[in-house]
Design a protein around this motif. Structure first.
Motif, mmCIF file in Angstrom:
data_model
loop_
_atom_site.group_PDB
_atom_site.id
_atom_site.type_symbol
_atom_site.label_atom_id
_atom_site.label_comp_id
_atom_site.label_asym_id
_atom_site.label_seq_id
_atom_site.Cartn_x
_atom_site.Cartn_y
_atom_site.Cartn_z
ATOM 1 N N SER A 44 0.799 -1.219 0.000
ATOM 2 C CA SER A 44 0.000 0.000 0.000
ATOM 3 C C SER A 44 0.837 1.276 0.000
ATOM 4 C CB SER A 44 -0.915 0.018 1.235
ATOM 5 O OG SER A 44 -1.701 -1.146 1.283
ATOM 6 N N LEU A 45 2.105 1.196 -0.407
ATOM 7 C CA LEU A 45 2.959 2.377 -0.352
ATOM 8 C C LEU A 45 2.416 3.537 -1.172
ATOM 9 C CD1 LEU A 45 6.626 1.063 -0.471
ATOM 10 C CD2 LEU A 45 5.529 2.382 1.336
ATOM 11 N N SER A 46 1.730 3.202 -2.291
ATOM 12 C CA SER A 46 1.191 4.256 -3.135
ATOM 13 C C SER A 46 0.043 4.977 -2.456
ATOM 14 C CB SER A 46 0.705 3.685 -4.459
ATOM 15 O OG SER A 46 -0.314 2.735 -4.234
ATOM 16 N N ILE A 47 -0.470 4.454 -1.390
ATOM 17 C CA ILE A 47 -1.587 5.073 -0.679
ATOM 18 C C ILE A 47 -1.119 6.110 0.320
ATOM 19 C CG2 ILE A 47 -3.693 4.632 0.531
ATOM 20 C CD1 ILE A 47 -3.367 3.021 -1.864
ATOM 21 N N ILE A 48 -0.193 6.467 0.762
ATOM 22 C CA ILE A 48 0.046 7.451 1.794
ATOM 23 C C ILE A 48 0.524 6.800 3.079
ATOM 24 C CG2 ILE A 48 -0.828 9.361 3.157
ATOM 25 C CD1 ILE A 48 -2.811 9.947 0.981
ATOM 26 N N SER A 49 -0.205 5.936 3.718
ATOM 27 C CA SER A 49 0.253 5.422 4.995
ATOM 28 C C SER A 49 -0.428 4.109 5.334
ATOM 29 C CB SER A 49 -0.027 6.453 6.101
ATOM 30 O OG SER A 49 -1.409 6.619 6.277
ATOM 31 N N CYS A 50 0.190 3.406 6.289
ATOM 32 C CA CYS A 50 -0.367 2.133 6.745
ATOM 33 C C CYS A 50 -1.176 2.365 8.008
ATOM 34 C CB CYS A 50 0.780 1.171 7.030
ATOM 35 S SG CYS A 50 0.277 -0.394 7.723
ATOM 36 N N GLY A 51 -2.215 1.568 8.175
ATOM 37 C CA GLY A 51 -2.985 1.658 9.397
ATOM 38 C C GLY A 51 -3.998 2.781 9.403
ATOM 39 N N THR A 52 -4.276 3.396 8.237
ATOM 40 C CA THR A 52 -5.285 4.446 8.147
ATOM 41 C C THR A 52 -6.429 3.946 7.280
ATOM 42 O OG1 THR A 52 -4.502 5.479 6.113
ATOM 43 C CG2 THR A 52 -3.377 6.101 8.140
ATOM 44 N N LYS A 53 -7.403 4.814 7.041
ATOM 45 C CA LYS A 53 -8.526 4.455 6.195
ATOM 46 C C LYS A 53 -8.254 4.716 4.719
ATOM 47 C CE LYS A 53 -12.132 5.283 9.655
ATOM 48 N NZ LYS A 53 -13.345 6.076 9.969
ATOM 49 N N GLU A 54 -7.034 5.160 4.392
ATOM 50 C CA GLU A 54 -6.716 5.471 3.000
ATOM 51 C C GLU A 54 -6.875 4.221 2.137
ATOM 52 O OE1 GLU A 54 -6.319 8.446 2.060
ATOM 53 O OE2 GLU A 54 -5.996 9.404 3.980
ATOM 54 N N ILE A 55 -7.404 4.413 0.923
ATOM 55 C CA ILE A 55 -7.604 3.293 0.015
ATOM 56 C C ILE A 55 -7.020 3.642 -1.347
ATOM 57 C CG2 ILE A 55 -9.703 2.524 1.195
ATOM 58 C CD1 ILE A 55 -11.289 3.782 -1.131
ATOM 59 N N VAL A 56 -6.778 2.622 -2.130
ATOM 60 C CA VAL A 56 -6.274 2.804 -3.478
ATOM 61 C C VAL A 56 -7.314 2.275 -4.460
ATOM 62 C CG1 VAL A 56 -5.073 0.580 -3.565
ATOM 63 C CG2 VAL A 56 -4.291 2.449 -5.017
ATOM 64 N N ILE A 57 -7.455 2.949 -5.567
ATOM 65 C CA ILE A 57 -8.368 2.512 -6.618
ATOM 66 C C ILE A 57 -7.606 1.587 -7.554
ATOM 67 C CG2 ILE A 57 -9.850 3.257 -8.516
ATOM 68 C CD1 ILE A 57 -10.788 4.033 -5.628
ATOM 69 N N LYS A 58 -8.187 0.438 -7.835
ATOM 70 C CA LYS A 58 -7.539 -0.557 -8.684
ATOM 71 C C LYS A 58 -8.063 -0.474 -10.112
ATOM 72 C CE LYS A 58 -6.980 -3.655 -4.731
ATOM 73 N NZ LYS A 58 -7.374 -4.953 -4.117
ATOM 74 N N ALA A 59 -7.219 -0.919 -11.050
ATOM 75 C CA ALA A 59 -7.588 -0.862 -12.466
ATOM 76 C C ALA A 59 -8.881 -1.615 -12.745
ATOM 77 C CB ALA A 59 -6.448 -1.418 -13.318
ATOM 78 N N GLN A 60 -9.094 -2.735 -12.080
ATOM 79 C CA GLN A 60 -10.283 -3.536 -12.336
ATOM 80 C C GLN A 60 -11.557 -2.790 -11.950
ATOM 81 O OE1 GLN A 60 -10.248 -6.662 -13.943
ATOM 82 N NE2 GLN A 60 -12.389 -6.054 -14.132
ATOM 83 N N GLU A 61 -11.484 -1.958 -10.917
ATOM 84 C CA GLU A 61 -12.661 -1.199 -10.501
ATOM 85 C C GLU A 61 -13.083 -0.212 -11.583
ATOM 86 O OE1 GLU A 61 -12.590 0.030 -6.136
ATOM 87 O OE2 GLU A 61 -10.485 -0.436 -6.496
ATOM 88 N N VAL A 62 -12.113 0.459 -12.184
ATOM 89 C CA VAL A 62 -12.417 1.393 -13.261
ATOM 90 C C VAL A 62 -12.877 0.632 -14.500
ATOM 91 C CG1 VAL A 62 -11.566 3.369 -14.545
ATOM 92 C CG2 VAL A 62 -10.573 2.843 -12.334
ATOM 93 N N ASP A 63 -12.217 -0.476 -14.763
ATOM 94 C CA ASP A 63 -12.574 -1.340 -15.891
ATOM 95 C C ASP A 63 -14.041 -1.754 -15.809
ATOM 96 O OD1 ASP A 63 -12.884 -3.482 -17.718
ATOM 97 O OD2 ASP A 63 -10.860 -4.200 -17.399
ATOM 98 N N ASP A 64 -14.473 -2.189 -14.638
ATOM 99 C CA ASP A 64 -15.854 -2.660 -14.474
ATOM 100 C C ASP A 64 -16.860 -1.562 -14.829
ATOM 101 O OD1 ASP A 64 -14.936 -5.121 -13.643
ATOM 102 O OD2 ASP A 64 -15.204 -4.719 -11.503
ATOM 103 N N ILE A 65 -16.601 -0.357 -14.365
ATOM 104 C CA ILE A 65 -17.521 0.760 -14.609
ATOM 105 C C ILE A 65 -17.564 1.119 -16.092
ATOM 106 C CG2 ILE A 65 -17.958 3.209 -14.164
ATOM 107 C CD1 ILE A 65 -16.554 2.748 -11.400
ATOM 108 N N VAL A 66 -16.390 1.351 -16.659
ATOM 109 C CA VAL A 66 -16.316 1.812 -18.048
ATOM 110 C C VAL A 66 -16.816 0.739 -19.009
ATOM 111 C CG1 VAL A 66 -14.753 2.590 -19.882
ATOM 112 C CG2 VAL A 66 -14.441 3.415 -17.533
ATOM 113 N N THR A 67 -16.446 -0.507 -18.756
ATOM 114 C CA THR A 67 -16.843 -1.586 -19.657
ATOM 115 C C THR A 67 -18.354 -1.769 -19.671
ATOM 116 O OG1 THR A 67 -14.710 -2.703 -19.416
ATOM 117 C CG2 THR A 67 -16.566 -4.053 -20.156
ATOM 118 N N TYR A 68 -19.002 -1.613 -18.529
ATOM 119 C CA TYR A 68 -20.464 -1.711 -18.529
ATOM 120 C C TYR A 68 -21.096 -0.523 -19.251
ATOM 121 C CZ TYR A 68 -25.325 -1.697 -17.339
ATOM 122 O OH TYR A 68 -26.699 -1.640 -17.446
#
Length: 315
Positions: A14-38
């Motif tokens: 999770s290094l690309s997210i800012i910090s460990c142990g927080t509520k920060e989340i990262v958006i994954k390619a598959q999540e965007v794929d699912d939206i756009v593809t539909y």
């Protein structure tokens, strides 16, 4: 020790997210794929305003908001109007700010979800799927909504706005801007996303901003991101793109910074308003990186103690 190693492993991932142990989340390619593809699937037949396809798109967006716990801003998610006798509707989600004072100020994060329906056939294909224009922008807005809904990290209130009838002349954003102005909404910023499905080539920035010279938005976004993510694209000024996307009605009504971020530079995508604008042409790794790059800057804009992003005096 075993548990410590597991935690460290999670942090490294999770290094690309800012910090460990927080509520920060990262958006994954598959999540965007699912939206756009539909949204860009043949089933939706190009999402023309007033069509059965755009009805399906609106329902999809509504359900996405419901699953996140993003509430409707109006009585329902739909902000309804008519276009040449056909029913049309923007879809508007609302996330109240967490700061007792700043929550009375609003940031709009928007994109249009309509497209043109059909285009010049290529073989048996006549559906203009509108993946880059503008399912990609919708994917950006919805995944940003996911981030803020999950982290509850927005001091100001946010409206996540998906516009219809952009292709008919910015009619959806015009209607919503006029409605919100009548309600005296305290609007700070309007951030619009348009055609972000493929990366820019040989540029030292991630996206350009229409109306670059009209405010210090690009400067502040780069400062917030800690790197150059927004640049000046001469053709955007030459072609007057500032007036040609859903940012403009909000600028016109509210006279606040209202600009569009885009990665289409007229050379990196050959399928504008053609049947070839399909989801298989999208770069979802780029899109996920785009969202994850912009979120920290958008978050700082939403949470700034004062309105740091400002219009520049007109020349």
């Amino acid at each position: 020790m075993k548990h410590l190693k597991n935690i460290l492993g999670i942090c490294l991932v999770s290094l690309s997210i800012i910090s460990c142990g927080t509520k920060e989340i990262v958006i994954k390619a598959q999540e965007v794929d699912d939206i756009v593809t539909y949204l860009a699937s043949d089933e939706l037949e190009g999402r023309d305003t007033g069509s059965e396809g755009i009805e399906k798109a609106a329902s999809y967006i509504e359900n996405y908001f419901k699953d996140l716990g993003v509430k409707p801003y109006f009585d329902t998610y739909r902000d309804s109007f008519t276009v040449k006798g056909k029913n049309a509707f923007n879809v508007v989600g609302y996330l109240e700010g967490t700061d007792p004072d700043l929550k009375n100020e609003f940031v709009i994060i928007g994109a249009h979800y309509d497209h043109i329906g059909f285009a010049e056939p290529v073989g048996d294909d006549k559906i203009a799927n509108g993946a880059n224009d503008n399912a990609a922008g919708v994917g950006t807005v919805l995944t940003m909504a996911k981030y803020f809904a999950k982290t509850k990290s927005n001091k100001r209130s946010i409206l996540f706005t998906l516009f219809s009838a952009e292709e008919k002349g910015l009619l959806g954003s015009k209607y919503l801007a006029e409605t919100l102005k009548k309600e005296n909404l305290n609007l700070y910023l309007m951030l619009n996303f348009e055609m972000v499905g493929v990366p820019l080539i040989d540029k030292d920035y991630v996206a350009y901003a229409s109306g670059y010279e009209r405010s210090n938005l690009a400067e502040k976004m780069n400062e917030y991101a800690g790197k150059k993510i927004v640049g000046f694209f001469p053709k955007a000024k030459e072609y007057q793109l500032f007036y040609r996307s859903d940012n403009y009605p909000f600028f016109k009504e509210f006279n606040v910074p209202s600009q569009t971020f885009c990665t289409f530079d007229f050379t990196n995508f050959d399928h504008y308003h053609k049947v070839g604008d399909s989801s298989d042409k999208m770069n979802f790794d780029h899109m996920a990186a785009f969202v994850n790059t912009f979120i920290p800057a958008v978050k700082k804009a939403v949470n700034a103690d004062s309105k740091e992003i400002k219009l520049k005096p007109s020349k």
